[in-house]
Every structure is written in structure tokens, then in C-alpha cells.
Design a protein around this motif. Structure first.
Motif, PDB file in Angstrom:
ATOM      1  N   GLY A  72       0.807  -1.213   0.000  1.00 28.14           N
ATOM      2  CA  GLY A  72       0.000   0.000   0.000  1.00 28.14           C
ATOM      3  C   GLY A  72       0.836   1.257   0.000  1.00 28.14           C
ATOM      4  O   GLY A  72       2.004   1.252  -0.379  1.00 28.14           O
ATOM      5  N   ILE A  73       0.200   2.315   0.444  1.00 33.42           N
ATOM      6  CA  ILE A  73       0.801   3.643   0.468  1.00 33.42           C
ATOM      7  C   ILE A  73       0.698   4.201   1.878  1.00 33.42           C
ATOM      8  O   ILE A  73      -0.356   4.120   2.510  1.00 33.42           O
ATOM      9  N   GLY A  74       1.775   4.793   2.350  1.00 35.59           N
ATOM     10  CA  GLY A  74       1.759   5.511   3.615  1.00 35.59           C
ATOM     11  C   GLY A  74       1.965   6.986   3.343  1.00 35.59           C
ATOM     12  O   GLY A  74       3.020   7.378   2.840  1.00 35.59           O
ATOM     13  N   ILE A  75       0.940   7.772   3.605  1.00 38.68           N
ATOM     14  CA  ILE A  75       1.086   9.223   3.447  1.00 38.68           C
ATOM     15  C   ILE A  75       1.946   9.713   4.596  1.00 38.68           C
ATOM     16  O   ILE A  75       1.631   9.499   5.764  1.00 38.68           O
ATOM     17  N   ASP A  76       3.058  10.348   4.252  1.00 45.96           N
ATOM     18  CA  ASP A  76       3.992  10.843   5.256  1.00 45.96           C
ATOM     19  C   ASP A  76       3.626  12.240   5.716  1.00 45.96           C
ATOM     20  O   ASP A  76       3.765  12.564   6.888  1.00 45.96           O
ATOM     21  N   ARG A  77       3.187  13.075   4.775  1.00 47.31           N
ATOM     22  CA  ARG A  77       2.814  14.437   5.127  1.00 47.31           C
ATOM     23  C   ARG A  77       1.909  15.041   4.064  1.00 47.31           C
ATOM     24  O   ARG A  77       2.060  14.770   2.881  1.00 47.31           O
ATOM     25  N   LEU A  78       0.984  15.838   4.533  1.00 48.60           N
ATOM     26  CA  LEU A  78       0.081  16.623   3.696  1.00 48.60           C
ATOM     27  C   LEU A  78       0.086  18.008   4.312  1.00 48.60           C
ATOM     28  O   LEU A  78      -0.424  18.213   5.406  1.00 48.60           O
ATOM     29  N   CYS A  79       0.717  18.959   3.620  1.00 48.46           N
ATOM     30  CA  CYS A  79       0.927  20.297   4.189  1.00 48.46           C
ATOM     31  C   CYS A  79       0.438  21.370   3.227  1.00 48.46           C
ATOM     32  O   CYS A  79       0.653  21.266   2.014  1.00 48.46           O
ATOM     33  N   VAL A  80      -0.180  22.383   3.794  1.00 48.97           N
ATOM     34  CA  VAL A  80      -0.633  23.539   3.026  1.00 48.97           C
ATOM     35  C   VAL A  80      -0.020  24.779   3.661  1.00 48.97           C
ATOM     36  O   VAL A  80       0.013  24.913   4.891  1.00 48.97           O
ATOM     37  N   ASP A  81       0.480  25.665   2.812  1.00 51.83           N
ATOM     38  CA  ASP A  81       1.002  26.945   3.292  1.00 51.83           C
ATOM     39  C   ASP A  81      -0.125  27.636   4.068  1.00 51.83           C
ATOM     40  O   ASP A  81      -1.244  27.751   3.560  1.00 51.83           O
ATOM     41  N   PRO A  82       0.122  28.083   5.303  1.00 57.72           N
ATOM     42  CA  PRO A  82      -0.942  28.743   6.064  1.00 57.72           C
ATOM     43  C   PRO A  82      -1.620  29.892   5.309  1.00 57.72           C
ATOM     44  O   PRO A  82      -2.802  30.158   5.542  1.00 57.72           O
ATOM     45  N   ALA A  83      -0.924  30.544   4.389  1.00 57.53           N
ATOM     46  CA  ALA A  83      -1.551  31.599   3.587  1.00 57.53           C
ATOM     47  C   ALA A  83      -2.655  31.042   2.681  1.00 57.53           C
ATOM     48  O   ALA A  83      -3.488  31.795   2.188  1.00 57.53           O
ATOM     49  N   TRP A  84      -2.655  29.736   2.469  1.00 57.29           N
ATOM     50  CA  TRP A  84      -3.638  29.079   1.591  1.00 57.29           C
ATOM     51  C   TRP A  84      -4.629  28.214   2.362  1.00 57.29           C
ATOM     52  O   TRP A  84      -5.412  27.476   1.747  1.00 57.29           O
TER      53      TRP A  84
END
Length: 156
Positions: A72-84
């Protein structure tokens, strides 16, 4: 796909990740998130795959990074710039990954249990919450799994 061999891309990803994790640290009351102390070189050396979302001006607004795990897949990080924040960037990245990159695969991810925006996102996107766990004193993490038979919502 994002190429972290490109210096400008790597610097932007590193900056966004640190800014996003600083917000999460405040939300969950835990400043020891590993990515907050990760150097640019350490981030690049992780061996993750990366995909990004760009804003109207072509600037990187957010990213998702993952690794293949046994089956499978392990999502390590999902990040959004706080400005967005609050503009659907995380939803679009996750939907793209689930339908185009990870179609038919089991996907796992974890987040701070007190990170209500992330918990709500994964729940809304069809992930099933698994058991919480505590990798460090004072930190409770929520685990999520998206199975290949799950349905993906079509609305952001």
C-alpha cells in the motif's frame, strides 16, 4: 510531481512544511513534531514521492508526500502553506492522490488526534479512523486507513 533535486522547489517545500507543522504543533499542544526539526538535507534524503498544488501566481501552495509500504501507500505528510488555508488545497491534493496516484491501493495516514481540521478532512474523504496511539509522552495520534473498496467523495 515535485522534484526535490531542484533547489527552489525543495526550499519552498521545506518552508511550507515547517509553517504548516508549526500550526499543527499549536493545535495539538505538542512542539516535538519531527518535521519541525528536520533540515532541508534530511527532508530531501527521506526517499519520499512528492506532488504539489500551485496557486494562481504559480507559487507552491501545498504538497503531499508518501512512500510505498508493503502492499500500500503511507502518506507521510500533507501540508498547506498557512496563507492558503481554508481554500480546498488539501482536499484537492488528497482527492488527486486517491483517484490518480493511489487508485486501488490501501492508504494509511496519521495525524495529531487534536488536529480537528485534519481529522475532519480524512473523515470527509472516506478514510476510516483506526486506533489512536501515543508515540511520545503528551502526544496522541489518530490513525486512518483508506481501503481500495472505499468511495471517494467528489465534492471538495
Amino acid at each position: 510531481m515535485l522534484d526535490l533535486a531542484d533547489d527552489a522547489t525543495a526550499v519552498a517545500v521545506h518552508r511550507i512544511g515547517r509553517a504548516a507543522y508549526a500550526v499543527e504543533a499549536e493545535l495539538i499542544g505538542f512542539g516535538g513534531i519531527p518535521a519541525l526539526g528536520e533540515s532541508l538535507a534530511q527532508m530531501r534524503a527521506r526517499g519520499l514521492s512528492w506532488v504539489g498544488a500551485v496557486g494562481a501566481g504559480g507559487e507552491l501552495a501545498g504538497f503531499l508526500a508518501w512512500e510505498e509500504t508493503g502492499g500500500g501507500i503511507g502518506i507521510d505528510r500533507l501540508c498547506v502553506d498557512p496563507a492558503w488555508f481554508r481554500r480546498g488545497i488539501a482536499s484537492r491534493l488528497l482527492r488527486h492522490a486517491l483517484t490518480e496516484l493511489f487508485a486501488g491501493l490501501d492508504v494509511t495516514v496519521s495525524t495529531g488526534a487534536a488536529n480537528q481540521p485534519a481529522v475532519a478532512l480524512y473523515t470527509r474523504m472516506g478514510f476510516t479512523r483506526g486506533p489512536d496511539f501515543s508515540p511520545a509522552p503528551g502526544l496522541t495520534m489518530a490513525s486512518f486507513r483508506f481501503g481500495s473498496a472505499s468511495g471517494i467523495p467528489t465534492e471538495p
